[in-house]
Scaffold this active site. Structure first.
Site, PDB file in Angstrom:
ATOM      1  CE  LYS A   5      -4.474  -1.433   1.792  1.00 45.68           C
ATOM      2  NZ  LYS A   5      -5.573  -1.125   2.718  1.00 45.68           N
ATOM      3  CE  LYS A  48      -5.202  -8.419  -1.779  1.00 49.75           C
ATOM      4  NZ  LYS A  48      -5.347  -8.189  -0.392  1.00 49.75           N
ATOM      5  CE  LYS A  69     -13.354  -4.032   0.373  1.00 45.10           C
ATOM      6  NZ  LYS A  69     -13.167  -3.694   1.799  1.00 45.10           N
TER       7      LYS A  69
HETATM    8  P1  AMP Z   1     -10.697  -6.094   3.179  1.00 45.83           P
HETATM    9  O1  AMP Z   1     -11.462  -5.727   1.974  1.00 45.83           O
HETATM   10  O2  AMP Z   1      -9.244  -5.926   3.002  1.00 45.83           O
HETATM   11  O3  AMP Z   1     -11.239  -5.481   4.422  1.00 45.83           O
HETATM   12  O4  AMP Z   1     -10.892  -7.660   3.352  1.00 45.83           O
HETATM   13  C1  AMP Z   1     -11.998  -8.234   3.989  1.00 45.83           C
HETATM   14  C2  AMP Z   1     -11.877  -9.730   4.045  1.00 45.83           C
HETATM   15  O5  AMP Z   1     -11.894 -10.265   2.724  1.00 45.83           O
HETATM   16  C3  AMP Z   1     -10.579 -10.238   4.672  1.00 45.83           C
HETATM   17  O6  AMP Z   1     -10.875 -11.397   5.433  1.00 45.83           O
HETATM   18  C4  AMP Z   1      -9.721 -10.592   3.496  1.00 45.83           C
HETATM   19  O7  AMP Z   1      -8.779 -11.584   3.800  1.00 45.83           O
HETATM   20  C5  AMP Z   1     -10.754 -11.102   2.521  1.00 45.83           C
HETATM   21  N1  AMP Z   1     -10.305 -10.946   1.126  1.00 45.83           N
HETATM   22  C6  AMP Z   1      -9.990  -9.788   0.507  1.00 45.83           C
HETATM   23  N2  AMP Z   1      -9.631 -10.019  -0.784  1.00 45.83           N
HETATM   24  C7  AMP Z   1      -9.736 -11.365  -0.956  1.00 45.83           C
HETATM   25  C8  AMP Z   1      -9.512 -12.234  -2.073  1.00 45.83           C
HETATM   26  N3  AMP Z   1      -9.103 -11.760  -3.252  1.00 45.83           N
HETATM   27  N4  AMP Z   1      -9.709 -13.563  -1.885  1.00 45.83           N
HETATM   28  C9  AMP Z   1     -10.128 -14.054  -0.709  1.00 45.83           C
HETATM   29  N5  AMP Z   1     -10.355 -13.288   0.378  1.00 45.83           N
HETATM   30  C10 AMP Z   1     -10.169 -11.963   0.259  1.00 45.83           C
END
Ligand code: AMP
Ligand code: TRP
Length: 330
Positions: free
Chosen positions: A112, A195, A198
Site C-alpha cells: 500500500k 488477488k 478493491k
Molecule cells: P478487506 O477488503 O481488506 O477489508 O478484506 C476483507 C476480508 O476479505 C478479509 O478477510 C480478506 O482476507 C478477505 N479478502 C480480501 N480479498 C480477498 C480475495 N481476493 N480472496 C479471498 N479473500 C479476500
C-alpha cells in the site's frame, strides 16, 4: 476456554466476490456453533484517505452485505469499530508493544505504501496491524476467519498476545486463523497472479456484490483463461482456470473432481457460461437483500445499535483488566 469468533471487513469501496468468498460466506455456518462478532472496521479504513460522506455510506453498505449474506443478528453481533472506543485504546497499547521491525515486514504495508514511498505513507497505515491485534484480543477471540492476505497480521496478533501475557500476566487468549482450503485467495479475473482487490483500477478484474446479472455475465465471459485447454484443476500450470474453478466450487458446492467430470471434453466457453449462471444465481438474492436493507435503513440502524451495546459491554470489562495489568490510571 472461550470459543468466540471475530472478524471484520473495511468499509472501503465496494465489496467483491473475493471478500464474499474469503470472508462473509465462511462466517455464515460458523455462527451456528460459536458466539460471533462481526465488525465493520472503519478505523482501519481511514488509514488511507476516505471521503467522509462515502465512508458513512460504505459502513452501512458493509453492514447490509453482512446481513444479506446470511449473518443472523439474533445469533451474531454486528457492530461498527469506532463506536466502541476501547478498540482505539487497546490499539494504542498494542502499538507500544509492537516493534518497528515487525511492522516493516508487513507485506500489506509494503504494497500500500509502494506508490508514494514509505516516507509519505501515514503512520496509521504503518501501525494498523497493532489495531487489528487489538480488535481480536479485546474479545478473547479463539478463531478469526479471514482470507489468506490477513495471515501475517494474524500472526502478529498472536505474538502480541503472548508478549503481553508474558510481561503483564495471563490476560489474552491466543487466537487462531481460520483459512479455507479453496477460496482463501480469489484472484483477479484479468490477471491470475494478482488477488482480486478493491483497489484494482480495472473494473473487469473483479465482480462486485452490487453488479447486475448482465455485468457479471460480461465480466466472466471476458475473464482470462490459460493456453493449455481443458477444465482440470492445476493451480501452477493453469492458474486462471483454477481460479474460475474455485469460484464455481464455492457457489455450487461441487468438488473439484465433480467439476472436472461435468466439463470433461468441453471447452472454456461452455465452462464460463455455466460459471456465469452459477455466480448470478448465487449472488442475485444477496444483492436483492442488500438493496432492501439499504432502502429502509431503520432495521439496519437498529441492528447496529444493538451490536454496539453488546460489544461495548464485553470491551469495557476487558479493558478494565488490561488497564489494571498495565498500571494505567489511579
Ligand atoms: P478487506 O477488503 O481488506 O477489508 O478484506 C476483507 C476480508 O476479505 C478479509 O478477510 C480478506 O482476507 C478477505 N479478502 C480480501 N480479498 C480477498 C480475495 N481476493 N480472496 C479471498 N479473500 C479476500
Ligand atoms: N485487516 C483486515 C482486512 O484488511 C480487516 C480487519 C481489521 C480484521 N481488524 C480485523 C479482520 C480483525 C479480522 C479480525 O481485511
Amino acid at each position: 476456554m472461550n470459543d468466540l469468533v471475530f472478524s471484520g471487513v473495511q468499509p472501503t469501496n465496494q465489496l467483491h466476490l473475493g471478500n464474499y468468498i474469503g470472508a462473509l460466506k465462511q462466517w455464515v455456518p460458523i455462527q451456528h456453533d460459536h458466539r460471533c462478532l462481526f465488525c465493520i472496521v472503519d478505523l482501519h479504513a481511514i488509514t488511507v484517505p476516505q471521503e467522509p460522506r462515502e465512508l458513512r455510506q460504505n459502513i452501512l453498505d458493509v453492514a447490509a452485505a453482512y446481513l444479506a449474506s446470511g449473518i443472523d443478528p439474533k445469533r451474531s453481533t454486528i457492530f461498527v469499530q469506532s463506536e466502541v472506543p476501547e478498540h482505539a485504546e487497546l490499539g494504542w497499547i498494542m502499538g507500544t508493544l509492537t516493534k518497528m521491525g515487525e511492522l516493516e515486514r508487513m507485506t500489506q504495508f509494503k504494497d500500500k505504501s509502494a506508490k508514494g514511498g514509505m516516507g509519505r505513507a501515514g503512520a496509521g497505515l504503518f501501525t494498523y496491524p497493532a489495531l487489528m491485534a487489538a480488535d481480536i484480543l479485546l474479545y478473547d477471540t479463539s478463531a478469526v476467519p479471514v482470507g489468506e492476505d490477513q495471515m501475517q497480521h494474524l500472526e502478529l496478533a498472536r505474538v502480541l498476545a503472548r508478549r503481553f501475557n508474558e510481561r503483564f500476566g495471563e490476560t489474552f487468549q491466543i487466537p487462531q486463523a481460520l483459512i479455507q482450503k479453496h477460496g482463501a485467495r480469489i484472484m483477479s479475473l484479468q490477471d491470475p497472479s494478482k488477488k482480486m482487490s478493491k483497489s484494482d483500477p480495472s473494473d473487469t478484474s473483479k465482480i462486485l456484490l452490487s453488479d447486475t446479472a448482465d455485468i457479471i455475465r460480461k465480466k466472466i465471459m471476458r475473464a482470462v483463461t490459460d493456453t493449455a485447454g481443458g477444465v482440470t484443476y492445476d493451480a501452477d500450470k493453469k492458474p486462471a482456470v483454477a481460479n474460475l474453478m474455485t469460484i464455481y466450487h464455492q457457489v455450487t458446492g461441487l468438488t473439484m473432481k465433480q467439476i472436472e467430470t461435468e466439463f470433461d471434453g468441453k471447452g472454456y466457453g461452455d465452462f464460463k457460461k455455466a460459471l456465469a449462471e452459477a455466480v448470478v444465481a448465487h449472488l442475485e438474492p444477496i444483492t436483492k437483500r442488500m438493496q432492501e436493507f439499504r432502502s429502509d435503513p431503520h432495521e439496519l440502524l437498529r441492528i447496529l445499535d444493538n451490536g454496539r451495546e453488546r460489544a461495548q459491554l464485553l470491551a469495557a470489562e476487558k479493558m478494565k483488566l488490561v488497564r489494571s495489568r498495565v498500571g494505567l490510571g489511579r
